[in-house]
Motif scaffolding. Structure first.
Motif, short mmCIF file in Angstrom:
data_model
loop_
_atom_site.label_atom_id
_atom_site.label_comp_id
_atom_site.label_asym_id
_atom_site.label_seq_id
_atom_site.Cartn_x
_atom_site.Cartn_y
_atom_site.Cartn_z
N PHE A 120 0.83 -1.20 0.00
CA PHE A 120 0.00 0.00 0.00
C PHE A 120 0.88 1.26 0.00
N VAL A 121 0.61 2.14 -0.96
CA VAL A 121 1.38 3.38 -1.07
C VAL A 121 0.65 4.52 -0.39
N ILE A 126 -1.06 11.47 -0.73
CA ILE A 126 0.28 10.92 -0.62
C ILE A 126 0.94 10.82 -2.00
N MET A 130 4.27 12.70 -3.12
CA MET A 130 5.41 11.92 -3.63
C MET A 130 5.81 12.41 -5.02
N LEU B 49 5.37 9.54 5.47
CA LEU B 49 4.09 10.15 5.15
C LEU B 49 2.91 9.22 5.41
N LEU B 50 3.06 7.97 4.96
CA LEU B 50 1.94 7.03 5.11
C LEU B 50 1.57 6.85 6.58
N HIS B 53 -0.26 9.90 7.92
CA HIS B 53 -1.65 9.93 7.48
C HIS B 53 -2.49 8.90 8.23
N ARG B 54 -1.87 7.76 8.51
CA ARG B 54 -2.59 6.74 9.26
C ARG B 54 -2.90 7.22 10.68
N GLN B 72 -5.57 15.65 3.48
CA GLN B 72 -4.74 16.03 4.63
C GLN B 72 -3.30 16.31 4.24
#
Lengths: 157, 86
Positions: A120-121, A126, A130, B49-50, B53-54, B72
């Protein structure tokens, strides 16, 4: 870098041209003998297979030739700019179990969702960040995909 | 500012120890269907980043069930200062 950001702004403008991409068969569950996306209980297992089947997988609203949501469109346009045409896309609007299933599977509340090599990216925000900070070019490279923007950048130098 | 936007901001400030939060209702008629949030928290330090966001998604899990779209941006205080000065 600035040209990248300008390009992003351009691509996010509504009504911008939409690139045609190969689309994975989202109606696999209608094919006899295939259990793909068929049973609600099996959806998790099916998704685990789906995300690994192609290097780049996008779960979106609509399809790349006709995104049904601005955020899904943004993801399609970003991939298009990098010359990524060969990816599997799944239209969650065609299958409610897929729509909820992929949210549960990824533990991510929104669509679109992007997977690289089964991993999962993230969603639209996001992918956009990126793209802006250059990470996307690197991540694509890890997949063996040369971003079209690398060549464009080199030419403009 | 809508009630829900306030609620989102309060929760982010409290649970993520955010030092700066901007929440904007981006739905066409300000009907609280979609939001855009900027969250600045020292808890984002050193996290990809991921993961950031989580953290936001987890913090707002209940609220997000009722929200159609959520954008966001997650910054550390340092990144926030840098962005402001640009």
């Amino acid at each position: 870098m600035n040209s990248l950001i300008r390009a992003t702004a351009r691509c996010l403008r509504p009504g911008s041209a939409v690139y045609l991409t190969r689309q994975a068969d989202t109606r696999m569950c209608l094919t006899p003998g295939q259990r793909f996306l068929c049973s609600a209980t099996g959806i998790k297992k099916d998704l685990a297979e789906i995300v690994k089947k192609d290097k780049v997988v996008v779960f979106m609203k609509g399809d790349p030739s006709q995104p049904m949501c601005g955020f899904s469109n943004a993801v399609v346009q970003i991939l298009r700019m990098h010359g990524v045409d060969d990816y599997a896309s799944y239209n969650v609007l065609e299958d409610q179990r897929l729509r909820q299933g992929v949210k549960d599977f990824s533990n991510w509340p929104t669509i679109p969702q992007v997977y690289f090599n089964g991993e999962f990216v993230g969603g639209c925000d996001i992918l956009l960040q990126m793209h802006q900070n250059g990470d996307l070019v690197e991540e694509l490279e890890k997949l063996g995909i040369r971003s079209a923007l690398v060549d464009t950048e080199n030419k403009s130098k | 500012m809508s009630q829900i936007a306030d609620q989102l901001r309060d929760k982010l400030t409290k649970e993520l120890k955010a030092v700066h939060v901007e929440v904007e209702d981006t739905s066409a008629n300000r009907c609280a269907a979609s939001f855009k949030a900027l969250v600045v928290s020292p808890q984002f330090e050193g996290k990809p980043l991921l993961q950031r966001h989580r953290m936001v998604n987890t913090c707002l899990a209940e609220e997000l069930k009722e929200i159609h779209a959520f954008e966001q941006k997650t910054l550390t205080p340092e990144q926030w200062e840098k962005q402001k000065s640009q």
